[in-house]
Design a protein around this motif. Sequence first.
Motif, PDB file in Angstrom:
ATOM      1  N   LEU A 282      18.245  -7.426   7.903  1.00 58.08           N
ATOM      2  CA  LEU A 282      17.110  -6.638   7.430  1.00 58.08           C
ATOM      3  C   LEU A 282      16.212  -7.490   6.544  1.00 58.08           C
ATOM      4  N   GLY A 283      16.822  -8.255   5.649  1.00 58.61           N
ATOM      5  CA  GLY A 283      16.030  -9.127   4.789  1.00 58.61           C
ATOM      6  C   GLY A 283      15.342 -10.232   5.575  1.00 58.61           C
ATOM      7  N   LEU A 284      16.044 -10.788   6.565  1.00 56.08           N
ATOM      8  CA  LEU A 284      15.456 -11.859   7.368  1.00 56.08           C
ATOM      9  C   LEU A 284      14.274 -11.357   8.197  1.00 56.08           C
ATOM     10  N   LEU A 285      14.355 -10.120   8.671  1.00 57.29           N
ATOM     11  CA  LEU A 285      13.303  -9.573   9.527  1.00 57.29           C
ATOM     12  C   LEU A 285      12.110  -9.041   8.744  1.00 57.29           C
ATOM     13  N   THR A 286      12.340  -8.563   7.528  1.00 57.34           N
ATOM     14  CA  THR A 286      11.270  -7.895   6.783  1.00 57.34           C
ATOM     15  C   THR A 286      10.916  -8.561   5.461  1.00 57.34           C
TER      16      THR A 286
ATOM     17  N   ALA B  65       0.811  -1.213   0.000  1.00 57.26           N
ATOM     18  CA  ALA B  65       0.000   0.000   0.000  1.00 57.26           C
ATOM     19  C   ALA B  65       0.846   1.266   0.000  1.00 57.26           C
ATOM     20  N   HIS B  66       1.830   1.338   0.920  1.00 49.27           N
ATOM     21  CA  HIS B  66       2.531   2.608   1.079  1.00 49.27           C
ATOM     22  C   HIS B  66       4.033   2.475   1.243  1.00 49.27           C
ATOM     23  N   GLY B  67       4.571   1.284   1.320  1.00 46.50           N
ATOM     24  CA  GLY B  67       6.011   1.119   1.405  1.00 46.50           C
ATOM     25  C   GLY B  67       6.594   1.254   2.801  1.00 46.50           C
ATOM     26  N   TRP B  68       5.767   1.475   3.824  1.00 47.56           N
ATOM     27  CA  TRP B  68       6.270   1.595   5.189  1.00 47.56           C
ATOM     28  C   TRP B  68       6.215   0.271   5.949  1.00 47.56           C
ATOM     29  N   GLU B  69       5.740  -0.784   5.314  1.00 43.40           N
ATOM     30  CA  GLU B  69       5.569  -2.056   6.017  1.00 43.40           C
ATOM     31  C   GLU B  69       6.885  -2.568   6.589  1.00 43.40           C
ATOM     32  N   ALA B  70       7.962  -2.468   5.821  1.00 38.99           N
ATOM     33  CA  ALA B  70       9.258  -2.958   6.300  1.00 38.99           C
ATOM     34  C   ALA B  70       9.701  -2.187   7.537  1.00 38.99           C
ATOM     35  N   GLN B  71       9.486  -0.892   7.544  1.00 40.23           N
ATOM     36  CA  GLN B  71       9.898  -0.092   8.697  1.00 40.23           C
ATOM     37  C   GLN B  71       9.091  -0.450   9.930  1.00 40.23           C
ATOM     38  N   VAL B  72       7.811  -0.719   9.755  1.00 40.72           N
ATOM     39  CA  VAL B  72       6.982  -1.127  10.891  1.00 40.72           C
ATOM     40  C   VAL B  72       7.501  -2.435  11.472  1.00 40.72           C
ATOM     41  N   ARG B  73       7.867  -3.361  10.610  1.00 42.82           N
ATOM     42  CA  ARG B  73       8.407  -4.642  11.096  1.00 42.82           C
ATOM     43  C   ARG B  73       9.718  -4.420  11.855  1.00 42.82           C
ATOM     44  N   LEU B  74      10.562  -3.545  11.337  1.00 46.03           N
ATOM     45  CA  LEU B  74      11.832  -3.280  12.014  1.00 46.03           C
ATOM     46  C   LEU B  74      11.602  -2.663  13.385  1.00 46.03           C
ATOM     47  N   LYS B  75      10.643  -1.766  13.486  1.00 48.45           N
ATOM     48  CA  LYS B  75      10.357  -1.138  14.777  1.00 48.45           C
ATOM     49  C   LYS B  75       9.927  -2.178  15.804  1.00 48.45           C
TER      50      LYS B  75
ATOM     51  N   ALA C 176      20.813  -0.086  14.537  1.00 50.33           N
ATOM     52  CA  ALA C 176      20.254   1.040  15.285  1.00 50.33           C
ATOM     53  C   ALA C 176      19.852   2.170  14.351  1.00 50.33           C
ATOM     54  N   ALA C 177      20.704   2.479  13.398  1.00 48.44           N
ATOM     55  CA  ALA C 177      20.427   3.586  12.488  1.00 48.44           C
ATOM     56  C   ALA C 177      19.196   3.322  11.639  1.00 48.44           C
ATOM     57  N   VAL C 178      18.999   2.067  11.238  1.00 53.76           N
ATOM     58  CA  VAL C 178      17.872   1.753  10.364  1.00 53.76           C
ATOM     59  C   VAL C 178      16.559   1.642  11.131  1.00 53.76           C
ATOM     60  N   GLY C 179      16.639   1.538  12.467  1.00 57.50           N
ATOM     61  CA  GLY C 179      15.421   1.576  13.261  1.00 57.50           C
ATOM     62  C   GLY C 179      14.927   0.266  13.820  1.00 57.50           C
ATOM     63  N   VAL C 180      15.809  -0.717  14.019  1.00 56.48           N
ATOM     64  CA  VAL C 180      15.390  -1.937  14.713  1.00 56.48           C
ATOM     65  C   VAL C 180      14.987  -1.552  16.137  1.00 56.48           C
ATOM     66  N   GLY C 181      13.786  -1.936  16.550  1.00 54.81           N
ATOM     67  CA  GLY C 181      13.193  -1.402  17.769  1.00 54.81           C
ATOM     68  C   GLY C 181      13.903  -1.744  19.059  1.00 54.81           C
ATOM     69  N   THR C 182      14.455  -2.966  19.152  1.00 57.01           N
ATOM     70  CA  THR C 182      15.148  -3.390  20.371  1.00 57.01           C
ATOM     71  C   THR C 182      16.431  -4.108  19.989  1.00 57.01           C
ATOM     72  N   ILE C 183      17.542  -3.653  20.530  1.00 56.06           N
ATOM     73  CA  ILE C 183      18.846  -4.256  20.264  1.00 56.06           C
ATOM     74  C   ILE C 183      19.513  -4.572  21.593  1.00 56.06           C
ATOM     75  N   HIS C 184      19.943  -5.814  21.756  1.00 53.55           N
ATOM     76  CA  HIS C 184      20.642  -6.239  22.971  1.00 53.55           C
ATOM     77  C   HIS C 184      22.073  -6.584  22.601  1.00 53.55           C
ATOM     78  N   CYS C 185      23.033  -5.882  23.201  1.00 52.15           N
ATOM     79  CA  CYS C 185      24.452  -6.020  22.852  1.00 52.15           C
ATOM     80  C   CYS C 185      25.180  -6.847  23.906  1.00 52.15           C
ATOM     81  N   VAL C 186      25.949  -7.830  23.441  1.00 57.59           N
ATOM     82  CA  VAL C 186      26.610  -8.750  24.371  1.00 57.59           C
ATOM     83  C   VAL C 186      28.077  -8.917  23.972  1.00 57.59           C
ATOM     84  N   ASP C 187      28.977  -8.713  24.940  1.00 58.76           N
ATOM     85  CA  ASP C 187      30.412  -8.932  24.723  1.00 58.76           C
ATOM     86  C   ASP C 187      31.099  -8.984  26.080  1.00 58.76           C
ATOM     87  N   PRO C 188      32.099  -9.861  26.257  1.00 60.38           N
ATOM     88  CA  PRO C 188      32.754  -9.966  27.557  1.00 60.38           C
ATOM     89  C   PRO C 188      33.961  -9.045  27.738  1.00 60.38           C
TER      90      PRO C 188
END
Length: 375
Positions: free
Chosen positions: A310-314, A113-123, A144-156
């Motif tokens: 991005l492709g896997l999520l949207t 419809a409007h091309g925002w569907e991928a962004q909604v999925r990323l959010k 983060a820049a592209v707008g994935v809504g939740t990011i959990h960072c892990v490193d020791p």
Amino acid sequence: MKFEHRPHRYEDGTIRIGGEIYGIAAEIADPDGWVWTALTLMDGTRSREEIAERLRLAHPELPDATSIVEELTATRYVEDAAAVPPAGLSERELDRYSRNHAFFRAVDAVPRAHGWEAQVRLKAARVVVLGLGGTGCHAAWALAAVGVGTIHCVDPDLVELSNLNRQVLYGEADVGRPKAEAAVDRLRSVNSDITVTGERRSIGSRRELDELITGYDALALCADRPTGHSLRVWANRACAAANIPWAGGGYSGPLVTVGCFAPREGTCYECLSSGEEARRRPGTPVNLGGPGVIATSAGVSGQLVAHALLGLLTGVPVPPVGTIQGLNLIAADHHVWVRHPPRPGCPVCGTRAPARNSPRGTTEKDAGRINRQRS
């Protein structure tokens, strides 16, 4: 018509839609000019019914104007000019992600419809980034820049001075700080409209990885400890059990690769790895690289991981599931494109049918030939 795919008509009447730059161009034979008239009427000011009526008036001999209009509107090249963005995105987000919108709209293979569907999925997406070195820093920044809504960072690890030649999330003031802590601070400053969390933690078993990814939608595997292959095997099995996709990447000097995997789709990592091992001549040493890396190779690696996710999520663009691909930054003709069929009896993917036209893995110049065929 989407601006990016505005049509062009050749002298013989053939119509070309979609520029070559996007790799999704199509050509339509239109000797009577029916399609061209319909396309020129699709300027965003008329309804489908109005377009069909004007098409009938312009071409009285046309047997079914409505079907032509419907076929064209069902393609990826057309969008609803009257559609409004979804309520799930704020005015601020519509502005922030306007360039994302233009990209996804151009490359999407499905009419929407409007091309925002991928962004909604990323959010709505929740992603774990495991490993915040060269690859992980760039992958986390891009997500983060592209707008994935939740990011959990892990490193020791702690930030070291030698990290700063490639690990984009840290500065000199961060030396000695936990990477996870510094990365969270930096990512929150990149995008305050998303949620970023982190923890200083080492993953030492499959069970620990199972626990880590619980409740998340995807895994960006950017760590290399414990031994890279063992960790990827854990990811292969843990993500299959959790029914989430994952992408993993890295570099060996100038050679950069990324693998893209999803449950119940394509070939799993272990089958690809087994296929490559069987393809190599017995006794061939496997060089996993050393400490040599610069900002560009780490950056390309991380960006490829983020792009795969991005492709896997949207589903936009359609991800190359069940493959490992890559390039060599010092050899323009050296491309990596690895595909193998699932092994019979594989607990992760052995019940799937082999991918068409992919009886073996391919690398280097042979891969360039396949890439050209697929483009």
